[in-house]
Scaffold this motif. Structure first.
Motif, short mmCIF file in Angstrom:
data_model
loop_
_atom_site.label_atom_id
_atom_site.label_comp_id
_atom_site.label_asym_id
_atom_site.label_seq_id
_atom_site.Cartn_x
_atom_site.Cartn_y
_atom_site.Cartn_z
N GLU A 34 48.72 -3.84 29.81
CA GLU A 34 49.51 -4.68 30.75
C GLU A 34 50.95 -3.93 31.20
OE1 GLU A 34 48.56 -9.34 30.16
OE2 GLU A 34 50.29 -8.56 29.09
N LEU B 193 41.95 -8.16 32.73
CA LEU B 193 42.78 -8.29 31.55
C LEU B 193 42.70 -9.64 31.27
CD1 LEU B 193 46.22 -6.42 32.95
CD2 LEU B 193 44.54 -5.69 30.73
N LYS C 295 54.24 -7.79 32.52
CA LYS C 295 53.13 -7.94 33.43
C LYS C 295 53.40 -8.27 34.66
CE LYS C 295 51.08 -11.88 32.29
NZ LYS C 295 51.56 -12.84 33.47
N TYR D 113 43.92 -7.85 37.16
CA TYR D 113 44.28 -9.18 36.91
C TYR D 113 43.06 -9.90 36.04
CZ TYR D 113 48.25 -9.59 40.01
OH TYR D 113 49.54 -9.40 40.66
N TYR E 134 46.59 -4.06 40.24
CA TYR E 134 46.75 -4.46 38.91
C TYR E 134 45.33 -5.07 38.53
CZ TYR E 134 48.82 -6.86 34.82
OH TYR E 134 49.27 -7.33 33.81
#
Length: 1021
Positions: free
Chosen positions: A567, A586, A948, A583, A581
């Motif tokens: 993160e 994760l 994050k 998302y 990112y």
């Protein structure tokens, strides 16, 4: 009327057994049965009904351990059935035992169109029949009874699901073959159940009601003092009931028998009777003596049973925790989930807890506990439009002092558990009180005073609640959770019938069917000045769960730190426009890690199947996260041949901000050298001397010249203890373990191998190799302990006697540390003989101390003794391995590697730095420039725990930090990316409504001791 009490009770029992209960079913009729056994893992309904079903009969054996057999049940309802006063039902007995509700065969009934009807369970055998015929499928699960050798019971199953499990007698240990059932590979293939009975039945509702009347009154009578007139009144009414029953015409005389009981059932409760809010409950373990795949099916059975009861009784409310279980139902049983959603909207199917699962709270890291709520509350908000106000952990094994702050900041204002009633030494003094956490946050807390999360609403449970309630005189209301527990199906119609009869009954507490919110509102209103319990709630049992199943614990610790890195570096790269990112990726890994923090997985108290699956999940998560980290770090480092070191070492020991990446190589390691009588590892900061047998006999702080090892002692000493707890092998370490110890003081080999002093030991069938290393300029000695473990019912500890006198030792917990005494003045101190710590333990005097850090160990014990020379030796021991035989006979067997450091740390803040260094090792990546940190803090006592991007996919940057020293702190937070505004949020990333900071002004904060703070920033690009 001259019979004595025992004789009358005996007569009532015989009347019910011989006449009333057999009259419950007026008539019975067979149905046609066909069956198909699933070859391996369960299949969906649509796949099962396409198979070739073969004729089957009651009395035939079916399904191997962990198998599934589908039964197709068909037949007409006989003409004339279902007249007034009766109902037609299908009675299914898959071969149930009356022993325990959760640990055996279960079934789920479907209509031919694939819609779910309800579950059939050991104490819930029947389903109402719709129309003039039966056409139903039963998905029958042959789950082995893993507890059959822990309990014995003489209670036979009564017809119609009327039996209740009687308290059993614990036996000390099951045979090995029982534990072998915990893995498909060793469970065998022989059928383990026999289909006992499948019948159409015509249930007599008046007989059913009489049985409920008698059950409530006989139970109440037994709880009343013999001298009370009320007891005699009930006794005589029951005797008249027996007189009214005509053995030759039971059904024709039932109404008269009920009239004899009407007056005693109508007598109202005393004005001062205890008030109980009864909430339906199931405590459905997300894994334990069954794998998670079976929990998915248990959810469908239990929740469909609950919905069936709600259809029949509009006053019934059910509380259900664990967003994960709702998510499973949504994925695998969408029609059932739609029905649940409707009842949630009515306020009757109540999501509680706010967490992804009912997790352990001792061992998950701080950020993981936050994510339990972030993912749990997020699911409830998305799917139901609500947040749970009640934190709900009825069975977790003790409660961290960090929990009140986390729970309050995650949207809850109340907390429930009953587990503290399991204490083996001291009884908690309250049932309704304020629990004060590490930072001073308080949450209203309730322990159901009948000490269970699975009441049957019988008189004994109700009387126990009234008798034990600790706040008598200040408050008079408690909560009772009712329903078969641990996966056994939840509430039943018999329990609800008992609740209605005890709503206002003389001699009984008043029972009201209600919701958690209704209870907590009443409890808070009635308890004007609640008492306060401050700090952790240490459970005085299940101390072995800090150590059992070391691989699961290592997987958890490593996954938490890999997620932190993934993160952090992904957010840094995304904020600088270098990548998108990840998302979804994760989130998926987080949900896996959160599931495995369930209170029977991470603690190591589940069957082999569960832990095998957990280890594989951790392996896959590690591979996935390493790839995410590599992508982000390559993007940040740029193109080049220079080494860019991520998780760069802090500038000073007290500076815990491994958020930057610097150009340069990793620190070299000092090579050990031979010296007279031993070996030496030495740099400019510490000097570690080993004797000829490879034992650490001196550890000197070069700056002060002080030796950490007491005279005549050796550190990093391996100790093996007999570890045979009286009851729960995987759960408990008994106090007596310390009475038998073998110290490994005769190594098989001592030599220098590469950069390490290597010491090899053997013990029994096991081999242990310790490797000691020292990095240049490091403040800690590195100890690697590689174990090939083949002992059983043994506990392996790593001992560090240190020459420090400390009244207390500091153990890291989530977002801070707790102080525990090194002495044993009280029974509370004595009971705390094995404790939990996260990455480090610190023992110190003013200005001097020692840190012992770990990369995967949680169990510790710390004691002190006075030497003959007047000095004090404080002994710190890490618990590395256990070898319990139940429920997994191969627990902890095989290869393990543990990483420990010991070094000098004047304060817990310096100890925290050592814990970070060990758990966030440096990574060297080829690139061309250093990477500026995305977040910085000006105060050394404020630590950044998480960076994050926001859950709502807005691209906002989220930085979570906390005060780690236990003192007030003023801090300025710097962000390494341009932003237009920043503001404080709760742990769910919701705006607190405080003034925001603009992008051209410093983010300044004042934090109270151990306060957690979350900053959210709107980035500009």
């Amino acid at each position: 009327m001259h019979d004595n009490v025992a004789q009358v009770e005996q007569r009532v029992g015989a009347t019910v057994r011989d006449f009333v209960a057999p009259a419950l079913f007026r008539r019975t009729a067979p149905v046609d049965i066909t069956a198909w056994e699933v070859p391996d893992e369960p299949v969906p309904f649509a796949d099962a009904v396409r198979q070739e079903f073969e004729p089957f009969e009651a009395g035939q054996a079916w399904s191997k351990p962990w198998g599934t057999t589908w039964f197709h049940l068909t037949g007409p309802v006989p003409a004339g059935w279902g007249r007034a006063g009766t109902t037609v039902q299908l009675f299914v007995d898959l071969g149930f035992s009356s022993l325990m509700p959760a640990f055996q065969a279960e079934g789920l009934l479907y209509r031919p169109d694939g819609t779910i009807v309800k579950g059939v369970e050991p104490f819930n055998h029947v389903v109402d029949v719709e129309g003039k015929s039966v056409d139903l499928y039963v998905e029958a699960a042959s789950n082995p009874n893993m507890l059959e050798h822990f309990f014995v019971s003489a209670a036979p199953a009564a017809p119609g699901g009327m039996a209740a499990a009687l308290p059993g007698t614990f036996l000390p240990a099951p045979p090995a073959h029982t534990a072998r059932l915990g893995s498909k590979a060793t469970a065998g293939s022989a059928p383990i159940y026999t289909l006992r009975s499948v019948l159409l039945v015509e249930r007599d509702l008046e007989v059913d009601a009489l049985l409920a009347d008698v059950t409530v009154l006989t139970g109440l009578m037994r709880e009343l003092e013999p001298s009370l007139p009320r007891r005699a009144e009930i006794l005589r009414a029951l005797e008249r009931m027996c007189d009214a029953i005509d053995p030759d015409d039971v059904r024709g005389s039932v109404a008269a028998a009920r009239r004899e009981l009407a007056a005693v059932l109508a007598a109202p409760a005393h004005a001062t009777a205890h008030s109980i809010v009864a909430v339906g409950h199931a405590h459905l373990d997300s894994a334990w003596l069954w794998p998670t795949r079976e929990t998915v099916r248990k959810c469908a059975r239990t929740f469909s049973n609950v919905l069936d009861l709600m259809d029949a009784d509009p006053g019934f409310t059910f509380a259900c925790s664990s967003a994960q279980q709702f998510a499973w139902v949504k994925e695998f049983y969408p029609q059932l989930f739609d029905r649940i959603r409707e009842r949630v909207a009515e306020g009757r199917f109540v999501p509680v807890g706010g967490m992804w699962v009912e997790s352990d709270t001792n061992m998950p890291g701080g950020e993981a506990l936050v994510r339990q709520f972030l993912h749990g509350q997020g699911f409830f908000l998305r799917e139901f439009g609500l947040l749970s106000r009640e934190a709900w952990l009825p069975d977790s094994f003790g409660f961290t002092a960090a929990f009140p702050q986390i729970a309050r900041s995650a949207g809850t204002d109340s907390f429930l558990t009953q587990k503290m009633s399991w204490n083996d030494t001291n009884r908690m003094p309250h049932h309704s009180f304020l629990w004060e956490g590490l930072d001073g946050s308080r949450i209203f807390t309730h322990f159901p005073p009948n000490d269970t999360y699975g009441s049957d609403l019988g008189a004994a449970d109700l009387a126990k609640a009234q008798r034990q309630y600790a706040e008598k005189g200040a408050s008079n209301v408690s909560m009772t959770l009712f329903g078969w527990y641990d996966g056994g199906g939840g509430p039943t119609r018999e329990m609800i019938a008992a609740a209605h009869r005890t709503r206002d009954l003389e001699g009984s507490p008043r029972v009201t069917l209600g919701s958690p919110a209704e209870f907590f509102a009443e409890a808070k209103a009635n308890l004007a000045r609640p008492d306060v319990w401050s700090g952790e709630m240490y459970l005085e049992t299940h101390r072995g769960t800090y150590t059992s199943q070391a691989r699961t614990k290592r997987g958890n610790r490593r996954s938490e730190h890999l997620l932190r890195e993934a993160e952090l570096w992904s957010a840094t790269a995304a904020a600088r426009g270098l990548l998108d990112y990840p998302y979804e990726q994760l989130d998926a890994v987080w949900r896996t890690v959160l599931l495995q923090q369930f209170h029977d997985i991470l603690p190591g108290s589940a069957i082999a199947w569960v832990h095998e699956e957990a280890e594989e999940n951790y392996r896959r998560a590690g591979e996935e996260l390493e790839a995410v980290i590599a992508v982000a770090q390559r993007a940040l480092a740029g193109e080049g041949e220079t080494t860019v070191v991520f998780n760069a070492a802090p500038v000073a020991d007290g500076d815990v901000r491994p958020l930057a990446a610097a150009v340069g190589g990793t620190k070299p390691v000092v090579r050990p050298k031979a010296v007279p009588d031993g070996h030496l590892l030495e740099n400019s900061r510490i000097s570690a001397r080993f004797d000829a047998a490879g034992f650490l006999v001196s550890l000197v702080d070069v700056a002060s010249g002080r030796d950490l090892i007491p005279p005549g002692e050796v550190a990093s000493l391996l100790q093996v203890f007999r570890d045979k707890p009286n009851l729960f092998e995987a759960w408990d370490i008994d106090r007596s373990y310390a009475n038998t110890v073998t110290e490994l003081r005769a190594p098989a080999e001592v030599r220098i191998v590469g950069d390490a002093l290597t010491v090899r030991h053997t013990h029994g069938k096991s081999e242990i190799v310790q490797r000691f290393r020292l990095a240049a300029d490091a403040g800690e000695l590195q100890i690697e302990t590689a174990v090939d473990w083949h002992e059983q019912e043994k506990l392996l500890k790593l001992a560090f006697p240190v020459d420090v006198r400390a009244e207390h030792y500091a153990s890291e917990i989530q977002f801070g540390h707790v102080l525990r005494p090194t002495y044993t003045n009280t029974s509370w101190d004595a009971a705390r003989f094995e404790t939990v710590a996260h990455r480090w333990v610190h023992v110190g005097e003013p200005g001097f101390g020692v840190v012992i850090a770990n990369a995967s160990t949680y169990g510790h014990d710390v004691t002190r003794t006075t030497r003959d020379d007047g000095g004090t030796t404080t002994l710190v021991r890490q618990s590395l391995l256990r070898a319990p035989k139940f429920p997994d006979p191969d627990a902890d067997q095989g290869a393990h590697v543990f990483h420990t450091t010991i070094g000098f740390a004047a304060t817990p803040l310096e100890a925290a730095a050592a814990g970070y260094r060990l758990n966030l090792p440096q990574r060297g990546v080829r690139g061309d420039h250093p990477v500026e940190p995305i977040a910085t803090v000006s105060s050394p006592s404020v630590l950044v725990e998480s960076v994050k991007l926001a859950e709502d996919r807005s691209g906002d940057l989220v930085v979570r930090l906390y005060e780690a020293q236990g003192a007030r702190a003023e801090v300025t937070v710097g962000l390494g990316a341009p932003f237009s505004s920043a503001w404080r949020t709760d742990l769910l990333e919701r705006d607190l409504g405080e003034p925001a900071w603009s992008g051209n002004e410093p983010i300044t904060l004042e934090l109270r001791p151990f306060q957690i703070t979350t900053i959210r920033a709107r980035l500009t690009r």
